[in-house]
Design a protein around this motif. Structure first.
Motif, PDB file in Angstrom:
ATOM      1  N   ILE A 100       4.561   5.307  -9.089  1.00 33.46           N
ATOM      2  CA  ILE A 100       3.712   5.428  -7.896  1.00 33.46           C
ATOM      3  C   ILE A 100       2.279   5.036  -8.233  1.00 33.46           C
ATOM      4  O   ILE A 100       1.639   4.293  -7.481  1.00 33.46           O
ATOM      5  N   ASN A 101       1.766   5.494  -9.371  1.00 27.81           N
ATOM      6  CA  ASN A 101       0.405   5.139  -9.778  1.00 27.81           C
ATOM      7  C   ASN A 101       0.268   3.645 -10.008  1.00 27.81           C
ATOM      8  O   ASN A 101      -0.745   3.042  -9.643  1.00 27.81           O
ATOM      9  N   ARG A 149       0.146   1.963  -6.627  1.00 27.04           N
ATOM     10  CA  ARG A 149      -1.160   2.186  -5.991  1.00 27.04           C
ATOM     11  C   ARG A 149      -2.229   1.277  -6.585  1.00 27.04           C
ATOM     12  O   ARG A 149      -3.064   0.727  -5.864  1.00 27.04           O
ATOM     13  N   LYS A 150      -2.235   1.095  -7.886  1.00 21.41           N
ATOM     14  CA  LYS A 150      -3.201   0.201  -8.533  1.00 21.41           C
ATOM     15  C   LYS A 150      -2.994  -1.235  -8.079  1.00 21.41           C
ATOM     16  O   LYS A 150      -3.960  -1.968  -7.797  1.00 21.41           O
ATOM     17  N   ARG A 174      -4.263  -1.631  -4.510  1.00 18.84           N
ATOM     18  CA  ARG A 174      -5.733  -1.713  -4.470  1.00 18.84           C
ATOM     19  C   ARG A 174      -6.214  -3.112  -4.848  1.00 18.84           C
ATOM     20  O   ARG A 174      -7.047  -3.703  -4.166  1.00 18.84           O
ATOM     21  N   ARG A 186       6.764   2.275  -2.260  1.00 18.17           N
ATOM     22  CA  ARG A 186       5.937   3.474  -2.386  1.00 18.17           C
ATOM     23  C   ARG A 186       6.419   4.573  -1.436  1.00 18.17           C
ATOM     24  O   ARG A 186       6.521   5.736  -1.813  1.00 18.17           O
ATOM     25  N   ASP A 242       5.548   8.734  -1.610  1.00 16.84           N
ATOM     26  CA  ASP A 242       4.089   8.772  -1.595  1.00 16.84           C
ATOM     27  C   ASP A 242       3.587   8.378  -0.214  1.00 16.84           C
ATOM     28  O   ASP A 242       3.790   7.257   0.235  1.00 16.84           O
ATOM     29  N   ASP A 275       0.237   9.449   0.745  1.00 23.21           N
ATOM     30  CA  ASP A 275      -1.214   9.598   0.738  1.00 23.21           C
ATOM     31  C   ASP A 275      -1.881   8.245   0.960  1.00 23.21           C
ATOM     32  O   ASP A 275      -1.422   7.225   0.445  1.00 23.21           O
ATOM     33  N   ILE A 333      -4.388   5.115   0.534  1.00 25.54           N
ATOM     34  CA  ILE A 333      -5.036   4.487  -0.613  1.00 25.54           C
ATOM     35  C   ILE A 333      -6.381   3.978  -0.127  1.00 25.54           C
ATOM     36  O   ILE A 333      -6.456   3.106   0.728  1.00 25.54           O
TER      37      ILE A 333
END
Length: 99
Positions: free
Chosen positions: A5-6, A9-10, A13, A57, A62, A64, A66
């Motif tokens: 997940i991290n 997210r990266k 972004r 994701r 997940d 949340d 970003i």
């Protein structure tokens, strides 16, 4: 699973920033009446990748948001209130005789 997940997210972004930069280049080309086909195709490819990443994701649970700070344009401060200023009534303009 949390590491994946991290990573997603990266990547999202970085992809958002790249998309914004490509869109800015595309708008500049449009303003100069240049062909922007290549950049537009790249933006479409980035959107396809982004869609796949978002689906993955969500499948991992997940939800949340970003936040990418560089995407937000600060708002202009609003003008201070004009106190004691009244609008003048509009009156028709007088015609001046020409001689």
């Amino acid at each position: 699973m949390d590491n994946r997940i991290n990573e997603i997210r990266k990547i999202i972004r970085a992809l958002r920033v790249s998309m914004r930069e490509a869109e800015a280049v595309m708008h500049e080309q449009i303003n100069r009446d240049e062909d922007c086909t290549f950049v537009a195709e790249e933006v479409m490819k980035m959107r396809t990748v982004m869609s796949g990443l978002v689906q993955e994701r969500m499948a991992l649970g997940d939800t949340d948001p970003i936040v990418v700070a560089s995407l937000f344009v600060p708002r202009r401060r609003s003008a201070p209130p004009r106190i004691g200023v009244e609008k003048r009534p509009l009156v028709p303009r007088r015609e001046v005789a020409r001689t």
